[in-house]
Write a protein that holds these residues in place. Sequence first.
Motif, PDB file in Angstrom:
ATOM      1  N   LEU A  72     126.104  24.309 129.375  1.00 33.54           N
ATOM      2  CA  LEU A  72     124.748  24.705 129.033  1.00 33.54           C
ATOM      3  C   LEU A  72     124.783  25.996 128.227  1.00 33.54           C
ATOM      4  O   LEU A  72     125.583  26.889 128.501  1.00 33.54           O
ATOM      5  CB  LEU A  72     123.917  24.909 130.298  1.00 33.54           C
ATOM      6  CG  LEU A  72     123.810  23.711 131.251  1.00 33.54           C
ATOM      7  CD1 LEU A  72     122.946  24.076 132.456  1.00 33.54           C
ATOM      8  CD2 LEU A  72     123.258  22.481 130.537  1.00 33.54           C
ATOM      9  N   SER A  74     122.620  29.246 127.163  1.00 34.67           N
ATOM     10  CA  SER A  74     121.450  30.087 127.463  1.00 34.67           C
ATOM     11  C   SER A  74     120.440  29.381 128.362  1.00 34.67           C
ATOM     12  O   SER A  74     119.243  29.320 128.052  1.00 34.67           O
ATOM     13  CB  SER A  74     120.765  30.525 126.157  1.00 34.67           C
ATOM     14  OG  SER A  74     121.664  31.210 125.319  1.00 34.67           O
ATOM     15  N   PRO A  75     120.899  28.830 129.488  1.00 40.10           N
ATOM     16  CA  PRO A  75     119.957  28.151 130.383  1.00 40.10           C
ATOM     17  C   PRO A  75     118.999  29.137 131.034  1.00 40.10           C
ATOM     18  O   PRO A  75     119.391  30.251 131.399  1.00 40.10           O
ATOM     19  CB  PRO A  75     120.870  27.507 131.432  1.00 40.10           C
ATOM     20  CG  PRO A  75     122.077  28.389 131.464  1.00 40.10           C
ATOM     21  CD  PRO A  75     122.264  28.864 130.045  1.00 40.10           C
ATOM     22  N   GLU A  76     117.748  28.757 131.165  1.00 38.06           N
ATOM     23  CA  GLU A  76     116.787  29.625 131.811  1.00 38.06           C
ATOM     24  C   GLU A  76     115.675  28.820 132.463  1.00 38.06           C
ATOM     25  O   GLU A  76     115.414  27.669 132.107  1.00 38.06           O
ATOM     26  CB  GLU A  76     116.187  30.621 130.809  1.00 38.06           C
ATOM     27  CG  GLU A  76     115.498  29.996 129.622  1.00 38.06           C
ATOM     28  CD  GLU A  76     114.943  31.049 128.662  1.00 38.06           C
ATOM     29  OE1 GLU A  76     114.509  32.110 129.144  1.00 38.06           O
ATOM     30  OE2 GLU A  76     114.939  30.803 127.448  1.00 38.06           O
ATOM     31  N   THR A  90     117.004  24.842 128.051  1.00 40.00           N
ATOM     32  CA  THR A  90     118.425  25.134 127.840  1.00 40.00           C
ATOM     33  C   THR A  90     118.956  24.391 126.621  1.00 40.00           C
ATOM     34  O   THR A  90     118.370  23.399 126.163  1.00 40.00           O
ATOM     35  CB  THR A  90     119.251  24.745 129.084  1.00 40.00           C
ATOM     36  OG1 THR A  90     120.607  25.165 128.917  1.00 40.00           O
ATOM     37  CG2 THR A  90     119.227  23.252 129.331  1.00 40.00           C
TER      38      THR A  90
END
Length: 251
Positions: A72, A74-76, A90
């Motif tokens: 992944l 920059s998963p948020e 993401t």
Amino acid sequence: MSVMIANVKMRSDPDGRLLDLVREVQPDLFLAMETNEKWNQALAPLEETMPHTVSHVSDSTFGIHLFSRLALESPEIRFLAGQDTPHVVTGVTLASGETVDFLGVHPRPPLPSQPGTTLGRDAVLYKAALLLRESERTGIVAGDFNATPWETAVKEMRQIGNLQEPRRGYGYLPTFNARSWWMSWPLDHIFHEAGFATLSLERLSAFGSDHYPFVGRLCRISGRGAMPAPQTERAIIREAEQAIEAAKDRG
């Protein structure tokens, strides 16, 4: 690239059936919704083969988990359109090295007894479509939309985001209510932009929730990047933006 989604129904018993289904299907991405601490612990063994995760555990029936075999980027967890429901945003890196967008959404359902309660749900769907529209990458949005494909908000979401409806050619495929033999609607969806094609779409067996799990197998179309955003009528985009602002104001 395979995407599996399941609303687990927070109060149902995690007796292992869903875990077995995920292990049998072996999806690249698995999105679970309504996950509380009990379900967080029950699904934890998936991290052995799906080590890339992002989650928000909640006892409000709006917890959400994403498990992935693929890395992944920059998963948020984001609260789209000013709503109090968490959603996954993401990048997902494919085996080819290319990164695509993935959004996992679960907006609040409208309340039939209270007119106007579709606003928060609709705003989340519009915001997801705008995020995909504005991105330079091709992408996917999936989840329990708490809306059927024929509702205006879903039609406009697809138009804004240039999203394809994989159900076409696969039938009605209702996913709710898994506990009723006569009352059923397609509320769970996997939509994608034109950079993907649908290889198969399947409703899986019930596992104790009031939703059936759902899996889509997609193919990245060779040589095609994110398609330019279509010339959607400006009025539709403006209405979506106004709905998002109104939802934020209402909180």
